[in-house]
Design an enzyme around this catalytic site. Structure first.
Site, mmCIF file in Angstrom:
data_model
loop_
_atom_site.group_PDB
_atom_site.id
_atom_site.type_symbol
_atom_site.label_atom_id
_atom_site.label_comp_id
_atom_site.label_asym_id
_atom_site.label_seq_id
_atom_site.Cartn_x
_atom_site.Cartn_y
_atom_site.Cartn_z
ATOM 1 N N ASP A 62 125.725 63.293 36.173
ATOM 2 C CA ASP A 62 124.550 62.497 35.829
ATOM 3 C C ASP A 62 123.339 62.907 36.672
ATOM 4 O O ASP A 62 123.480 63.260 37.839
ATOM 5 C CB ASP A 62 124.847 61.007 36.031
ATOM 6 C CG ASP A 62 125.849 60.508 35.002
ATOM 7 O OD1 ASP A 62 126.168 61.284 34.086
ATOM 8 O OD2 ASP A 62 126.291 59.355 35.114
ATOM 9 N N CYS A 71 130.075 63.456 38.282
ATOM 10 C CA CYS A 71 129.971 62.934 36.912
ATOM 11 C C CYS A 71 128.942 63.711 36.106
ATOM 12 O O CYS A 71 128.887 63.588 34.891
ATOM 13 C CB CYS A 71 129.636 61.448 36.920
ATOM 14 S SG CYS A 71 128.048 61.070 37.649
ATOM 15 N N CYS A 73 126.840 54.779 41.245
ATOM 16 C CA CYS A 73 125.708 55.067 40.356
ATOM 17 C C CYS A 73 124.413 54.530 40.954
ATOM 18 O O CYS A 73 123.345 55.127 40.778
ATOM 19 C CB CYS A 73 125.945 54.452 38.987
ATOM 20 S SG CYS A 73 127.627 54.705 38.352
ATOM 21 N N CYS A 97 125.075 57.553 32.970
ATOM 22 C CA CYS A 97 125.845 56.416 32.487
ATOM 23 C C CYS A 97 124.972 55.160 32.440
ATOM 24 O O CYS A 97 123.873 55.123 32.976
ATOM 25 C CB CYS A 97 127.050 56.187 33.401
ATOM 26 S SG CYS A 97 126.599 55.458 34.980
HETATM 27 FE FE1 FES Z 1 127.548 59.105 37.039
HETATM 28 FE FE2 FES Z 1 127.315 56.511 36.854
HETATM 29 S S1 FES Z 1 129.014 57.690 36.296
HETATM 30 S S2 FES Z 1 125.983 57.888 37.786
#
Ligand code: FES
Length: 138
Positions: free
Chosen positions: A36, A34, A103, A59
Protein backbone atom coordinates in the site's frame (compact mmCIF):
# COMPACT_ATOMS: atom_id res chain seq x y z
CA UNK A 1 -18.89 -5.10 13.84
CA UNK A 2 -15.21 -5.16 13.03
CA UNK A 3 -14.98 -1.49 12.05
CA UNK A 4 -16.33 1.53 13.88
CA UNK A 5 -18.87 3.76 12.18
CA UNK A 6 -16.27 6.48 11.89
CA UNK A 7 -13.88 4.18 10.06
CA UNK A 8 -16.63 3.13 7.66
CA UNK A 9 -17.62 6.77 7.17
CA UNK A 10 -14.06 7.93 6.40
CA UNK A 11 -13.56 4.94 4.14
CA UNK A 12 -16.72 5.40 2.07
CA UNK A 13 -16.63 9.19 2.19
CA UNK A 14 -12.97 10.13 2.58
CA UNK A 15 -12.19 13.80 3.28
CA UNK A 16 -9.51 15.73 1.44
CA UNK A 17 -8.84 13.27 -1.35
CA UNK A 18 -6.73 14.59 -4.19
CA UNK A 19 -3.59 16.53 -4.93
CA UNK A 20 -2.45 20.07 -4.21
CA UNK A 21 -0.67 21.23 -7.33
CA UNK A 22 1.35 24.00 -5.68
CA UNK A 23 1.91 22.08 -2.45
CA UNK A 24 4.68 23.25 -0.11
CA UNK A 25 5.46 19.71 0.94
CA UNK A 26 4.71 16.34 -0.61
CA UNK A 27 5.34 13.05 1.12
CA UNK A 28 5.04 9.48 0.07
CA UNK A 29 5.25 6.39 2.15
CA UNK A 30 4.67 2.76 1.40
CA UNK A 31 4.42 -0.47 3.25
CA UNK A 32 6.55 -3.03 1.47
CA UNK A 33 4.65 -5.96 2.95
CA UNK A 34 1.13 -5.11 1.83
CA UNK A 35 2.22 -2.89 -1.05
CA UNK A 36 0.00 0.00 0.00
CA UNK A 37 1.12 3.53 -0.84
CA UNK A 38 0.05 6.85 0.60
CA UNK A 39 0.82 10.28 -0.79
CA UNK A 40 0.32 13.44 1.26
CA UNK A 41 0.23 17.05 0.02
CA UNK A 42 0.49 20.01 2.38
CA UNK A 43 0.02 23.71 1.94
CA UNK A 44 1.85 25.62 4.66
CA UNK A 45 1.66 29.30 5.48
CA UNK A 46 3.58 30.81 8.40
CA UNK A 47 4.05 27.41 10.02
CA UNK A 48 0.32 26.68 9.78
CA UNK A 49 -1.01 23.82 7.66
CA UNK A 50 -3.66 25.61 5.65
CA UNK A 51 -4.56 22.64 3.47
CA UNK A 52 -3.90 18.92 3.30
CA UNK A 53 -4.85 16.38 0.67
CA UNK A 54 -3.99 12.76 0.15
CA UNK A 55 -4.05 9.92 -2.30
CA UNK A 56 -3.97 6.43 -0.93
CA UNK A 57 -3.59 3.31 -2.98
CA UNK A 58 -4.34 0.92 -0.22
CA UNK A 59 -6.68 -0.87 2.11
CA UNK A 60 -9.79 0.62 3.66
CA UNK A 61 -8.08 1.33 6.97
CA UNK A 62 -5.28 3.16 5.15
CA UNK A 63 -7.87 5.32 3.36
CA UNK A 64 -9.79 6.01 6.59
CA UNK A 65 -6.66 6.86 8.57
CA UNK A 66 -5.27 9.17 5.88
CA UNK A 67 -8.63 10.91 5.67
CA UNK A 68 -8.72 11.39 9.44
CA UNK A 69 -5.08 12.45 9.58
CA UNK A 70 -5.68 15.27 7.07
CA UNK A 71 -8.70 16.40 9.10
CA UNK A 72 -6.64 16.42 12.29
CA UNK A 73 -3.76 18.50 10.91
CA UNK A 74 -5.67 21.05 8.84
CA UNK A 75 -5.44 24.46 10.46
CA UNK A 76 -2.84 23.22 12.94
CA UNK A 77 0.75 24.33 13.39
CA UNK A 78 3.63 22.23 12.08
CA UNK A 79 4.54 21.49 15.71
CA UNK A 80 1.11 20.05 16.37
CA UNK A 81 1.21 18.02 13.15
CA UNK A 82 4.55 16.57 14.20
CA UNK A 83 2.95 15.43 17.44
CA UNK A 84 0.24 13.54 15.57
CA UNK A 85 0.70 9.88 16.35
CA UNK A 86 -0.93 6.93 14.68
CA UNK A 87 -2.51 6.26 18.07
CA UNK A 88 -4.27 9.63 18.00
CA UNK A 89 -5.57 8.89 14.51
CA UNK A 90 -6.88 5.49 15.63
CA UNK A 91 -8.55 7.07 18.68
CA UNK A 92 -10.19 9.74 16.53
CA UNK A 93 -11.65 6.91 14.45
CA UNK A 94 -12.97 5.13 17.57
CA UNK A 95 -10.45 2.34 17.15
CA UNK A 96 -9.20 -0.10 14.56
CA UNK A 97 -8.92 -3.88 14.72
CA UNK A 98 -5.45 -4.85 15.97
CA UNK A 99 -4.42 -6.32 12.62
CA UNK A 100 -5.13 -2.94 11.00
CA UNK A 101 -3.28 -0.66 13.40
CA UNK A 102 -0.18 -0.74 11.19
CA UNK A 103 -2.19 0.99 8.44
CA UNK A 104 -2.49 4.04 10.69
CA UNK A 105 1.31 4.20 10.93
CA UNK A 106 1.30 4.89 7.21
CA UNK A 107 -0.85 7.99 7.83
CA UNK A 108 1.43 9.22 10.61
CA UNK A 109 4.53 8.73 8.52
CA UNK A 110 2.98 10.27 5.40
CA UNK A 111 2.42 13.52 7.31
CA UNK A 112 6.01 13.46 8.58
CA UNK A 113 7.32 12.68 5.12
CA UNK A 114 5.49 15.71 3.67
CA UNK A 115 6.84 17.94 6.44
CA UNK A 116 10.29 16.57 5.81
CA UNK A 117 9.95 17.56 2.14
CA UNK A 118 8.75 21.02 3.21
CA UNK A 119 11.96 21.63 5.16
CA UNK A 120 14.18 20.09 2.49
CA UNK A 121 12.73 22.48 -0.10
CA UNK A 122 13.85 25.36 2.08
CA UNK A 123 17.36 24.03 2.42
CA UNK A 124 16.79 22.99 6.03
CA UNK A 125 17.90 19.55 7.17
CA UNK A 126 14.60 17.94 8.24
CA UNK A 127 16.05 15.11 10.31
CA UNK A 128 16.62 17.08 13.56
CA UNK A 129 13.06 18.46 13.33
CA UNK A 130 11.04 15.63 11.82
CA UNK A 131 13.22 12.62 12.57
CA UNK A 132 13.85 9.73 10.25
CA UNK A 133 10.92 8.61 8.15
CA UNK A 134 10.35 4.95 8.76
CA UNK A 135 8.52 2.61 6.49
CA UNK A 136 6.19 0.57 8.66
CA UNK A 137 7.60 -2.90 9.04
CA UNK A 138 4.54 -4.87 10.01
FE1 FES B 1 -1.56 -2.10 3.89
FE2 FES B 1 -3.56 -1.47 5.45
S1 FES B 1 -3.08 -3.42 4.70
S2 FES B 1 -1.94 -0.24 4.83
Amino acid sequence: MLYSEKVLDHFSNPRNVGEIEDADGVGEIGNAKCGDIMKMYLKIDNDIITDAKFKTFGCGAAVATSSMATELIKGKSIDDALKLTNKAVVEALDGLPAVKVHCSVLAEQAVRSALSDYYTRQGIDPVPIVGEIKEPEE
